[in-house]
Design a protein around this motif. Sequence first.
Motif, PDB file in Angstrom:
ATOM      1  N   UNK B  33       0.823  -1.210   0.000  1.00 36.57           N
ATOM      2  CA  UNK B  33       0.000   0.000   0.000  1.00 36.57           C
ATOM      3  C   UNK B  33       0.857   1.260   0.000  1.00 36.57           C
ATOM      4  N   UNK B  35       3.630   1.636  -1.647  1.00 41.01           N
ATOM      5  CA  UNK B  35       4.082   1.863  -3.021  1.00 41.01           C
ATOM      6  C   UNK B  35       2.979   2.478  -3.865  1.00 41.01           C
ATOM      7  N   UNK B  36       1.756   2.355  -3.406  1.00 39.06           N
ATOM      8  CA  UNK B  36       0.662   2.932  -4.173  1.00 39.06           C
ATOM      9  C   UNK B  36       0.011   1.944  -5.098  1.00 39.06           C
ATOM     10  N   UNK B  38      -0.819  -2.466  -5.433  1.00 40.50           N
ATOM     11  CA  UNK B  38      -0.674  -3.830  -4.956  1.00 40.50           C
ATOM     12  C   UNK B  38      -1.673  -4.685  -5.699  1.00 40.50           C
ATOM     13  N   UNK B  57      -7.510  -8.764  -7.186  1.00 37.55           N
ATOM     14  CA  UNK B  57      -7.859  -7.578  -6.399  1.00 37.55           C
ATOM     15  C   UNK B  57      -6.716  -6.606  -6.571  1.00 37.55           C
ATOM     16  N   UNK B  58      -7.017  -5.402  -6.936  1.00 36.86           N
ATOM     17  CA  UNK B  58      -5.959  -4.428  -7.175  1.00 36.86           C
ATOM     18  C   UNK B  58      -6.220  -3.146  -6.407  1.00 36.86           C
ATOM     19  N   UNK B  59      -5.159  -2.696  -5.745  1.00 39.56           N
ATOM     20  CA  UNK B  59      -5.130  -1.361  -5.162  1.00 39.56           C
ATOM     21  C   UNK B  59      -4.226  -0.576  -6.080  1.00 39.56           C
ATOM     22  N   UNK B  60      -4.782   0.339  -6.823  1.00 34.25           N
ATOM     23  CA  UNK B  60      -3.920   1.066  -7.729  1.00 34.25           C
ATOM     24  C   UNK B  60      -4.696   1.901  -8.705  1.00 34.25           C
ATOM     25  N   UNK B  61      -3.943   2.446  -9.656  1.00 39.40           N
ATOM     26  CA  UNK B  61      -4.514   3.403 -10.577  1.00 39.40           C
ATOM     27  C   UNK B  61      -5.238   2.683 -11.717  1.00 39.40           C
ATOM     28  N   UNK B  62      -5.745   3.477 -12.628  1.00 39.37           N
ATOM     29  CA  UNK B  62      -6.481   2.979 -13.777  1.00 39.37           C
ATOM     30  C   UNK B  62      -5.722   1.869 -14.502  1.00 39.37           C
ATOM     31  N   UNK B  63      -4.452   2.108 -14.798  1.00 44.78           N
ATOM     32  CA  UNK B  63      -3.710   1.131 -15.601  1.00 44.78           C
ATOM     33  C   UNK B  63      -3.362  -0.108 -14.784  1.00 44.78           C
ATOM     34  N   UNK B  65      -5.389  -1.443 -12.576  1.00 53.75           N
ATOM     35  CA  UNK B  65      -6.629  -2.211 -12.613  1.00 53.75           C
ATOM     36  C   UNK B  65      -6.799  -2.845 -13.997  1.00 53.75           C
TER      37      UNK B  65
END
Lengths: 396, 285
Positions: B33, B35-36, B38, B57-63, B65
Amino acid sequence: MNKKNKVVYFDNNATTAVAPEVFEAMKPYLTEFYGNPSSMYYFGGRVGQALDKARAQIADLLGSSFIDPKGKHSEIIFTSCGTESDNTAILSALQTCPKRNKIIVSKVEHPAVLNVAKELERRNIKVGYIPVDSKGRIDLQRLEEMVDEDTALVSVMWANNEIGNIYPVQKIAEIAHNYGALFHTDAVQAVGKVPFSLDDMDIDMLSLSGHKLHAPKGVGVLYVKRGVRFRPFMVGGHQEKSRRGGTENVSGIVALGRACELAKANMEYENTVVKALRDRLEKGILERVPSTRANGDLEHRLPNTSSISFDFIEGEAILMMLDEFGICASSGSACTTGSLEPSHVLRSMGIPYTAAHGTVRFSLSCYNTEEEVDYVIDKIPAVIETLRKMSPYWNH
Amino acid sequence: MWDYTDKVMDHFRNPRNVGVVENPDGTGEVGNISCGDALKLTFKLDAEGRIADVKFQTFGCTSAIASSSVLTEMVKGMTLDDALKVTNQDIARELGGLPEEKMHCSVMGMEALQAAIADCRGESLEPEDDDDHEGRVVCHCFGVTDNKIRKLALENKLTKAEDIRNYSKAGGGGGCCLDEIQEILDGVWREKKESPEESVQDAFLSLPIIQRVIRIQEVIDREIVPMLERDGGSVEFLDLNDKVIKVRLKGRCASCPSASVTLRHTVEGKIKELLSPELTVESVN
């Protein structure tokens, strides 16, 4: 992307729409009055008068009444943008105080100040960074400890662009002056949103930018209090009493003058109606979305700004989803997009990473409506829920 | 504003295969988390060892995901060997390209896939192990190498091919390589010049109860019963109560005058030797 539907613009700390009145005011200076204000003939001189009028309008908003022997509000120097004003102020302070080798800035400054400080460090200038607490408040005690007889300048923003905190600039100026240091404030976010009375204050230099208050991009001001020693940053012709070379951005300056006039007239509205809209938006989101917090010094901040952290999701994805609904907001500072680090402001405040990455800034203006606020409140919960369902950290 | 392709935006707007596969065969978690971004990738294999179900499951930006989403589509139906060949470039290409600054999102997808595959195969992704280079593939079904088997054996104190199968799936396909796996294991412990059981001892008592029971049963069946059977006797494992093993002596042993000696020396002695010196054995009649 939402291209046919309406746009709800809640990113006014990034930039603002040019007010229709402002556009009307500047138009003649893009068309018929194209003369150079420095020219001797009447055609140019008329343009020069327009600059003087704008200078007076700006001085009026800032609460600066000083008029020089030529009848001009010469505390106002026109520049190209807020960044140029910040650079000019900091470098001028160091050049006019050659025996002092240190500046002090806050950790939450805009990059236009912070990166200048970092660059100066590489040139062997000492830089002190004033820390902030978890609400982003400046530690005045630490400032007292840091400032000394070697300090040429203390620079602390009037209001923060990301969280909206308003800083006690008068107190900070007094502390700086106790040690013979100059005080500069980046007031880019504050001008037009909160009332100013620079005549009654000890602020030596102040930066502002036109496009943050419904004037176009490409025009800024550096206020330099009378009597404060100054060295130009942009060296060239005799414009701005030789304090800033380069032919004036006449239409931009005229626009900024008119925008300041409007801002002064709208000051009450900004601090009542716009503030109420911001509060309605913030309350609505916090009530409807769990694991969410508002950042900053909530009692002492700009009336238009709300910084909200949504735990366990990432800001860019939130913005892209909001964009699907035509909602424009910002994740941290627009200047930090492209970097992988969460905003330096939020990190300085010790906001946990779980929240910092998912922080969205909503910044309103007098053009926003209650209908728009309710539209955003209506759309946000599903966006956040969608992203949280995708997040490995969301366990609810 | 990033210049995302329509395909990136499509996968962002309509992400495929979001969630966690139930009882996954492989789980890969990379990033964190701070790193921004995961990514947690889980998948399940079908009987033929192909990725039957895969979720993210992705924690992250548009790309991030979009990369995760498209990856699940790409690898579905693949064997793990084929899935391992998927590179971050493949992911980016499938999306019609990613902004250069966002290529790390595709790398995260690749790494999560590799981690999930490694997890599925019981492999460790620890890079510091010098022996953890390619090695010779022993189990072709699951692509498990001799190095991986040695590593697993040493790290987990495994002595039997079946253990390796449980830890890495090696031999879990047709089972034709189990003998070879056992040879490798025997060699590992010969080289170590120590009985693996010695090192097992300390660990025995911390095993879950079911594992302890299984181990005791194995020692009794393989080591003790054959000895007693030579004398026309036998022993039956009845219960385990904390550190006390309850058995019933059978056959000749049951009526042997030296039954208590047999119990103490042969049964308990072997248990203590192979499992834990803490254990005692009681006979129930």
